[in-house]
Design a protein around this motif. Structure first.
Motif, PDB file in Angstrom:
ATOM      1  N   GLY A  62      15.788  85.638  51.139  1.00 44.51           N
ATOM      2  CA  GLY A  62      14.375  85.713  51.503  1.00 44.51           C
ATOM      3  C   GLY A  62      13.461  85.220  50.402  1.00 44.51           C
ATOM      4  O   GLY A  62      12.461  84.526  50.663  1.00 44.51           O
ATOM      5  N   HIS A  63      13.794  85.572  49.165  1.00 43.71           N
ATOM      6  CA  HIS A  63      12.973  85.160  48.024  1.00 43.71           C
ATOM      7  C   HIS A  63      13.001  83.654  47.830  1.00 43.71           C
ATOM      8  O   HIS A  63      11.954  82.999  47.674  1.00 43.71           O
ATOM      9  CB  HIS A  63      13.472  85.885  46.772  1.00 43.71           C
ATOM     10  CG  HIS A  63      12.795  85.469  45.512  1.00 43.71           C
ATOM     11  ND1 HIS A  63      11.434  85.269  45.424  1.00 43.71           N
ATOM     12  CD2 HIS A  63      13.292  85.199  44.262  1.00 43.71           C
ATOM     13  CE1 HIS A  63      11.103  84.913  44.194  1.00 43.71           C
ATOM     14  NE2 HIS A  63      12.228  84.852  43.476  1.00 43.71           N
ATOM     15  N   VAL A  64      14.197  83.068  47.855  1.00 42.57           N
ATOM     16  CA  VAL A  64      14.322  81.624  47.665  1.00 42.57           C
ATOM     17  C   VAL A  64      13.671  80.870  48.821  1.00 42.57           C
ATOM     18  O   VAL A  64      12.962  79.867  48.610  1.00 42.57           O
ATOM     19  CB  VAL A  64      15.809  81.227  47.529  1.00 42.57           C
ATOM     20  CG1 VAL A  64      15.951  79.706  47.500  1.00 42.57           C
ATOM     21  CG2 VAL A  64      16.409  81.837  46.277  1.00 42.57           C
ATOM     22  N   ALA A  65      13.871  81.332  50.056  1.00 41.07           N
ATOM     23  CA  ALA A  65      13.312  80.641  51.216  1.00 41.07           C
ATOM     24  C   ALA A  65      11.784  80.644  51.171  1.00 41.07           C
ATOM     25  O   ALA A  65      11.139  79.636  51.503  1.00 41.07           O
ATOM     26  CB  ALA A  65      13.808  81.303  52.501  1.00 41.07           C
ATOM     27  N   ALA A  66      11.195  81.757  50.760  1.00 40.96           N
ATOM     28  CA  ALA A  66       9.739  81.812  50.651  1.00 40.96           C
ATOM     29  C   ALA A  66       9.232  80.864  49.566  1.00 40.96           C
ATOM     30  O   ALA A  66       8.196  80.197  49.732  1.00 40.96           O
ATOM     31  CB  ALA A  66       9.300  83.242  50.356  1.00 40.96           C
ATOM     32  N   THR A  67       9.956  80.770  48.460  1.00 38.81           N
ATOM     33  CA  THR A  67       9.553  79.875  47.377  1.00 38.81           C
ATOM     34  C   THR A  67       9.684  78.412  47.810  1.00 38.81           C
ATOM     35  O   THR A  67       8.820  77.574  47.491  1.00 38.81           O
ATOM     36  CB  THR A  67      10.408  80.121  46.124  1.00 38.81           C
ATOM     37  OG1 THR A  67      10.373  81.515  45.805  1.00 38.81           O
ATOM     38  CG2 THR A  67       9.878  79.337  44.941  1.00 38.81           C
ATOM     39  N   VAL A  68      10.748  78.086  48.538  1.00 39.49           N
ATOM     40  CA  VAL A  68      10.899  76.734  49.075  1.00 39.49           C
ATOM     41  C   VAL A  68       9.740  76.409  50.005  1.00 39.49           C
ATOM     42  O   VAL A  68       9.189  75.290  49.981  1.00 39.49           O
ATOM     43  CB  VAL A  68      12.253  76.596  49.807  1.00 39.49           C
ATOM     44  CG1 VAL A  68      12.314  75.292  50.593  1.00 39.49           C
ATOM     45  CG2 VAL A  68      13.404  76.680  48.824  1.00 39.49           C
ATOM     46  N   SER A  69       9.358  77.366  50.840  1.00 40.08           N
ATOM     47  CA  SER A  69       8.243  77.149  51.764  1.00 40.08           C
ATOM     48  C   SER A  69       6.953  76.852  51.017  1.00 40.08           C
ATOM     49  O   SER A  69       6.230  75.900  51.355  1.00 40.08           O
ATOM     50  CB  SER A  69       8.065  78.387  52.651  1.00 40.08           C
ATOM     51  OG  SER A  69       6.923  78.256  53.484  1.00 40.08           O
ATOM     52  N   MET A  70       6.664  77.625  49.972  1.00 42.29           N
ATOM     53  CA  MET A  70       5.415  77.420  49.237  1.00 42.29           C
ATOM     54  C   MET A  70       5.423  76.143  48.406  1.00 42.29           C
ATOM     55  O   MET A  70       4.381  75.651  48.002  1.00 42.29           O
ATOM     56  CB  MET A  70       5.121  78.633  48.363  1.00 42.29           C
ATOM     57  CG  MET A  70       4.565  79.805  49.157  1.00 42.29           C
ATOM     58  SD  MET A  70       3.853  81.117  48.155  1.00 42.29           S
ATOM     59  CE  MET A  70       5.333  81.906  47.558  1.00 42.29           C
TER      60      MET A  70
END
Length: 398
Positions: free
Chosen positions: A181-189
């Motif tokens: 979840g943390h990595v996916a959110a960072t990729v999104s931003m």
């Protein structure tokens, strides 16, 4: 006091009792006297009402009365008393100091949580704009938190948790979901605006209901399902009208929602080992997530790309870039730590409302700071999605 009825009792023995009572009621208070031979006549003042409290010794109409006793013992004896003045009742309002202190503490938690989250998102976006390596950025965030907690435990600023092997086994699936979840959110931003990422992430309750319903077999009340309609509709409207839409950024936010739903499910299922809560629980989660993420970050991006990207960022931004990296890493840990600490103080409903308000503050602040172009229809979609999230928190946590 007692008074005789001989003065107003009719000589006719056939008068009715009702007539006698009417005569009693109309008698002037100035003529009410104390018939006790041992006491002086007391006059009742006119400025106070007179109440008849009891009546006893009533005779019957056809009853023969001894004339010798008639003058000494009344057929009717009434007790009367004056109305007293209203007594002042002291009212003391006591403030529950402990409850007030608890509310103040929760308010401080919320204000700190929102402020730290806003600061993190701003610096995180600045770093990603200059250094587009979300895997390393995510790793540095977890590393900073782990270092902070190790120092806190070593210096006795915070008490080290007592854990066992079972605790870490139960924490492993939680850490895996948290890492994704943390990595996916960072990729999104790194691909889209901060505001758009958080608008999509406001759809997390929809993922929670769907996963719980179809994978775990849980049922929800009808209002919970209805509250998903504005969430899904608002997110879809925002995605369709986003000026800088990017599929990778959109999918990153969606994967983050799904991962955090599983993180919450795994957390509920079973901390059967040592009980660790609040700040220490998140510290253990960060440490284990760091261990999981580091090899994947190296495989996905690698030190060679990091070195090239770092030199370019420093040459473009200057020394401030290093401060941005440190700030986003530290503030990430701090805002999550405060949020986990607040869970020990408030109910799930209050936390859900606070999380919704936090997302609003992040969206508004990021739009203002980064001058994000926003169409009215896009803003409407965001408002609908966030309103649906708020309604869901009200219904589900009842």
């Amino acid at each position: 006091m007692a008074f005789s009825a001989n003065q107003f009792y009719s000589s006719s023995r056939t008068s009715t009792f009702a007539e006698d009572l009417r005569k009693i009621q109309h008698i002037s208070t100035s003529r009410i006297q104390n018939f006790s031979p041992s006491k002086k006549i007391n006059t009742i003042p006119h400025n106070k009402p007179l109440y008849i409290s009891a009546a006893s010794g009533f005779g019957y109409v056809n009853e023969k009365v001894d004339e010798s006793k008639k003058s000494r013992e009344p057929l009717i004896r009434c007790n009367a008393y004056e109305a007293r003045r209203a007594l002042s009742i002291p009212i003391s309002i006591e403030i529950d100091q402990e409850n007030a202190a608890q509310k103040l503490k929760i308010g401080v938690y919320f204000a700190t949580w929102w402020a730290l989250n806003v600061v993190f998102n701003i610096y995180n976006k600045k770093v990603l704009n200059a250094f587009p390596f979300p895997w390393l950025t995510s790793t540095l965030s977890l590393a900073a938190g782990s270092i902070i907690m190790f120092v806190s435990w070593a210096t006795r600023v915070a008490e080290a948790p007592e854990t066992d092997l079972q605790f870490w086994k139960n924490l492993l699936p939680v850490a895996v979901a948290h890492t994704i979840g943390h990595v996916a959110a960072t990729v999104s931003m790194s691909k889209v605006a901060v505001s758009f990422t958080h608008i999509i992430k406001s759809g997390e309750p929809a993922f929670s209901v769907l996963v719980s319903r179809f994978l775990l077999g849980e049922t929800f009340p009808m209002p919970a399902y209805l509250s998903l309609l504005p969430i899904i509709g608002g997110c879809a409207l925002s995605a369709a009208t986003e000026l800088n839409f990017n599929l990778t950024g959109f999918m990153g936010a969606m994967v983050s929602n799904l991962a955090f739903v599983f993180r919450n499910i795994f957390s509920k299922k079973g901390m059967n080992g040592k009980s660790v809560g609040g700040m220490n629980y998140y510290a253990c989660l960060s440490i284990l997530s760091l261990v999981i993420l580091t090899p994947f970050a190296i495989a996905m991006e690698g030190p060679q790309l990091w070195a090239i990207g770092w030199q370019q960022a420093v040459s473009q931004i200057g020394p401030n870039f290093v401060w941005w990296v440190v700030a986003q890493s530290v503030f990430y840990h701090l805002y999550n730590q405060v949020s986990y600490m607040s869970l020990n103080e408030i109910s799930p409903l209050t936390f859900s409302i606070g999380n919704t308000m936090k997302r609003i503050s992040v969206i508004v602040s990021s739009i203002l700071i980064f001058n994000t172009p926003l169409q009215p229809i896009n803003a409407l979609g965001a408002a609908i999605a966030i309103s649906g999230t708020f309604l869901y928190s009200q219904v589900y946590n009842k």
